[in-house]
Design a protein around this motif. Structure first.
Motif, mmCIF file in Angstrom:
data_model
loop_
_atom_site.group_PDB
_atom_site.id
_atom_site.type_symbol
_atom_site.label_atom_id
_atom_site.label_comp_id
_atom_site.label_asym_id
_atom_site.label_seq_id
_atom_site.Cartn_x
_atom_site.Cartn_y
_atom_site.Cartn_z
ATOM 1 N N HIS A 1 0.843 -1.196 0.000
ATOM 2 C CA HIS A 1 0.000 0.000 0.000
ATOM 3 C C HIS A 1 0.878 1.245 0.000
ATOM 4 N N PRO A 2 0.462 2.314 -0.693
ATOM 5 C CA PRO A 2 1.300 3.528 -0.717
ATOM 6 C C PRO A 2 1.557 4.125 0.664
ATOM 7 N N TYR A 3 0.622 3.996 1.592
ATOM 8 C CA TYR A 3 0.881 4.506 2.942
ATOM 9 C C TYR A 3 1.973 3.697 3.633
ATOM 10 N N LYS A 4 2.006 2.386 3.380
ATOM 11 C CA LYS A 4 3.078 1.560 3.938
ATOM 12 C C LYS A 4 4.420 1.941 3.324
ATOM 13 N N SER A 5 4.429 2.221 2.034
ATOM 14 C CA SER A 5 5.665 2.659 1.388
ATOM 15 C C SER A 5 6.183 3.951 2.016
ATOM 16 N N LEU A 6 5.286 4.918 2.205
ATOM 17 C CA LEU A 6 5.697 6.170 2.840
ATOM 18 C C LEU A 6 6.204 5.919 4.244
ATOM 19 N N TYR A 7 5.532 5.055 4.966
ATOM 20 C CA TYR A 7 5.977 4.708 6.322
ATOM 21 C C TYR A 7 7.396 4.136 6.305
ATOM 22 N N LEU A 8 7.659 3.192 5.402
ATOM 23 C CA LEU A 8 8.985 2.576 5.347
ATOM 24 C C LEU A 8 10.072 3.604 5.048
ATOM 25 N N ALA A 9 9.741 4.618 4.235
ATOM 26 C CA ALA A 9 10.722 5.624 3.822
ATOM 27 C C ALA A 9 10.884 6.750 4.834
ATOM 28 N N THR A 10 10.012 6.799 5.845
ATOM 29 C CA THR A 10 10.055 7.916 6.807
ATOM 30 C C THR A 10 10.045 7.390 8.247
ATOM 31 N N LEU A 11 8.869 7.232 8.823
ATOM 32 C CA LEU A 11 8.776 6.841 10.231
ATOM 33 C C LEU A 11 9.326 5.447 10.479
ATOM 34 N N GLY A 12 9.100 4.520 9.540
ATOM 35 C CA GLY A 12 9.649 3.173 9.706
ATOM 36 C C GLY A 12 11.162 3.185 9.761
ATOM 37 N N GLY A 13 11.782 3.985 8.889
ATOM 38 C CA GLY A 13 13.230 4.129 8.932
ATOM 39 C C GLY A 13 13.698 4.748 10.237
ATOM 40 N N ALA A 14 12.973 5.754 10.718
ATOM 41 C CA ALA A 14 13.330 6.390 11.984
ATOM 42 C C ALA A 14 13.239 5.399 13.138
ATOM 43 N N GLN A 15 12.203 4.570 13.124
ATOM 44 C CA GLN A 15 12.064 3.575 14.198
ATOM 45 C C GLN A 15 13.148 2.515 14.106
ATOM 46 N N ALA A 16 13.505 2.112 12.903
ATOM 47 C CA ALA A 16 14.597 1.150 12.736
ATOM 48 C C ALA A 16 15.903 1.698 13.297
ATOM 49 N N LEU A 17 16.081 3.011 13.191
ATOM 50 C CA LEU A 17 17.295 3.673 13.663
ATOM 51 C C LEU A 17 17.164 4.214 15.093
ATOM 52 N N HIS A 18 16.031 3.948 15.741
ATOM 53 C CA HIS A 18 15.775 4.462 17.089
ATOM 54 C C HIS A 18 15.900 5.991 17.137
ATOM 55 N N LEU A 19 15.407 6.629 16.081
ATOM 56 C CA LEU A 19 15.409 8.087 16.003
ATOM 57 C C LEU A 19 13.994 8.654 15.902
ATOM 58 N N GLU A 20 12.993 7.846 16.253
ATOM 59 C CA GLU A 20 11.618 8.308 16.099
ATOM 60 C C GLU A 20 11.272 9.463 17.038
ATOM 61 N N ASP A 21 12.107 9.715 18.058
ATOM 62 C CA ASP A 21 11.884 10.894 18.901
ATOM 63 C C ASP A 21 12.372 12.170 18.219
ATOM 64 N N LYS A 22 13.152 12.015 17.143
ATOM 65 C CA LYS A 22 13.724 13.169 16.446
ATOM 66 C C LYS A 22 13.230 13.311 15.010
ATOM 67 N N LEU A 23 12.931 12.191 14.348
ATOM 68 C CA LEU A 23 12.687 12.178 12.913
ATOM 69 C C LEU A 23 11.495 11.289 12.573
ATOM 70 N N GLY A 24 11.114 11.305 11.311
ATOM 71 C CA GLY A 24 10.168 10.326 10.801
ATOM 72 C C GLY A 24 8.788 10.846 10.508
ATOM 73 N N ASN A 25 8.363 11.896 11.219
ATOM 74 C CA ASN A 25 7.113 12.568 10.876
ATOM 75 C C ASN A 25 7.240 14.041 11.235
ATOM 76 N N LEU A 26 6.142 14.760 11.135
ATOM 77 C CA LEU A 26 6.186 16.216 11.269
ATOM 78 C C LEU A 26 5.517 16.681 12.553
ATOM 79 N N ASN A 27 5.528 15.837 13.573
ATOM 80 C CA ASN A 27 4.923 16.215 14.844
ATOM 81 C C ASN A 27 5.736 17.303 15.529
ATOM 82 N N PRO A 28 5.087 18.184 16.282
ATOM 83 C CA PRO A 28 5.817 19.226 17.029
ATOM 84 C C PRO A 28 6.910 18.631 17.912
ATOM 85 N N GLY A 29 8.058 19.294 17.920
ATOM 86 C CA GLY A 29 9.203 18.834 18.677
ATOM 87 C C GLY A 29 10.207 18.040 17.861
#
Length: 434
Positions: A350-378
């Motif tokens: 699914h295209p949403y899964k593709s976007l996830y893998l290229a953004t938030l999924g990558g950030a979670q794989a790198l343990h950087l989801e507190d800094k990167l992966g989506n556009l949430n405040p902070g």
């Protein structure tokens, strides 16, 4: 406090893995959105109609009509020294390494050569909307110093490491267990956590490291528990059989790394095509991640990654271009090939899964989801502006699209570097098309 900037466009980002929460629940989309940035961080995101009235009078407003803002793409596996040998003809993995890769990498003992390639490499990443990457250097310390120095010029969140390789490679590219430990330690202390730089302990793959060297890699991870481990795993069937012959005391390829203490959070294994169920299970147990590299898997004839099996065992997965075996720096093109590899296995991506893998999924794989992966405040303000009118065909096709799901899919199939209108790192424009 620095003056804030506001970016108005359609905005799309992921809040979770679609495989866990469902497609619509995984994403947040604003048809007419506003992204507010200050001091390199995201301050707010939401509908423009809600946020515009509260903007400070001195806020700079940047508008991108006919565009889509998404988080900066995250490449979880790529080799910067191989930039100059991308599209090298006609081999599978092991011959490709000997005939193309190793001769190319010998030149990186020259720091000025490494610097020149690093500049081209980073420009290509930014042209393609990639703001963070997990990167192989070569066995030369100079290659890593040059890379981090160039990445710092644009204040990029990058992870890199010196290759550890003490056997089954040309003499001009081998180190020793002792020298690889000492060089890696020196680089960790110089670069890890310096600005936005992070370090990865980087044994090339099990066949090119002796037991003594893999032990030293494990020692570095014990001494510096917040650094990364970056290597290859089960990419090619001949490679898998070679590993079994080299390490007969281990039950399989993954068990070699497990034996030396290399399975852990922030460990990223490229490929994982020929894994058995017990290996997926062990990756999940140790919070280790896989970099899914479809363009190189197809180019080298290595095989098709079983994404649904990774989802079944809840193994973290990010996308990797794997340049230079990978054939494009573009994660849009990588999404294109990922879709096709799943189609060949009778599965849909699914295209949403593709976007996830290229953004938030990558950030979670790198343990950087507190800094990167989506556009949430902070979060750090790394984002990309995609252009709906980048090419005549893309423009015409998107006029037929009925919703954001279809637009995203079309972008992932027809898009490439031309679709990236602008790339921002820590709130600053680091690439502007034309």
């Amino acid at each position: 406090m620095a003056t804030s900037k506001a970016f108005r466009s359609a905005i799309l980002h992921c809040q979770d893995d679609p495989a866990k929460v469902g497609f619509e629940q995984a994403i947040e989309y604003f048809e007419d959105g506003l992204l507010i940035v200050a001091d390199g961080q995201i301050q707010a995101v939401g509908p423009a109609s809600d946020l515009l009235p509260g903007l400070a009078a001195d806020t700079e407003l940047v508008e991108y009509p006919n565009g889509l803002i998404v988080p900066g793409f995250i490449d979880t596996h790529i080799h910067y020294p191989q930039t100059g040998m991308i599209a090298a003809y006609g081999e599978q993995l092991l011959d490709w390494l000997n005939n193309y890769t190793f001769p190319t990498e010998r030149h990186f003992a020259d720091k000025e050569h490494a610097r020149g390639v690093a500049k081209v490499f980073l420009q290509e990443l930014l042209r393609n909307g990639t703001t963070t990457a997990l990167v192989f250097g070569t066995m030369h310390k100079e290659s890593v110093d040059a890379f981090f120095e160039e990445a710092a010029r644009s204040n990029l969140r990058m992870i890199c490491g010196k290759v550890m390789m003490d056997r089954n490679a040309p003499d001009y590219l081998t180190d020793t267990p002792e020298s690889s430990y000492a060089d890696s330690k020196e680089l960790i202390e110089r670069w890890h956590g310096q600005g936005r730089a992070l370090y990865a302990v980087t044994p090339r793959f099990a066949p090119t490291s002796s037991e003594a060297q893999l032990s030293e890699a494990g020692r570095l991870l014990q001494e510096y528990p917040d650094v990364y481990l970056h290597t290859h795993l089960s990419e090619n069937k001949a490679e898998v059989e070679w590993v079994k012959a080299l390490f007969p005391q281990c039950s399989g390829y993954l068990d070699v790394y497990d034996h030396f203490g290399l399975l852990r959070p922030r460990a990223v294994y490229a490929h994982g095509i020929h894994l058995e169920d017990a290996e997926f299970k062990r990756l999940a147990e140790t919070d280790s991640a896989i970099a899914f590299c479809p363009t190189s898997n197809l180019f080298l004839g290595s095989g098709l990654f079983n994404l649904s099996k990774a989802e079944q065992y809840q193994v973290k997965v990010g996308l990797g271009t794997d340049v230079g075996a990978g054939t494009s720096f573009s994660l849009l093109q990588t999404m294109n090939e990922a879709y096709k590899t799943q189609q060949l296995q009778g599965r849909k991506l699914h295209p949403y899964k593709s976007l996830y893998l290229a953004t938030l999924g990558g950030a979670q794989a790198l343990h950087l989801e507190d800094k990167l992966g989506n556009l949430n405040p902070g979060k750090e303000a790394d984002f990309v502006v995609l252009d709906y009118q980048a090419t005549p065909l893309l423009d015409f096709r998107l006029q037929q699209a009925k919703d954001i799901e279809e637009r995203l899919f079309v972008l992932s199939i027809l898009g490439d570097d031309r679709a990236v209108k602008a790339t921002y790192a820590a709130g600053e424009c680091v690439h502007q098309r034309d």
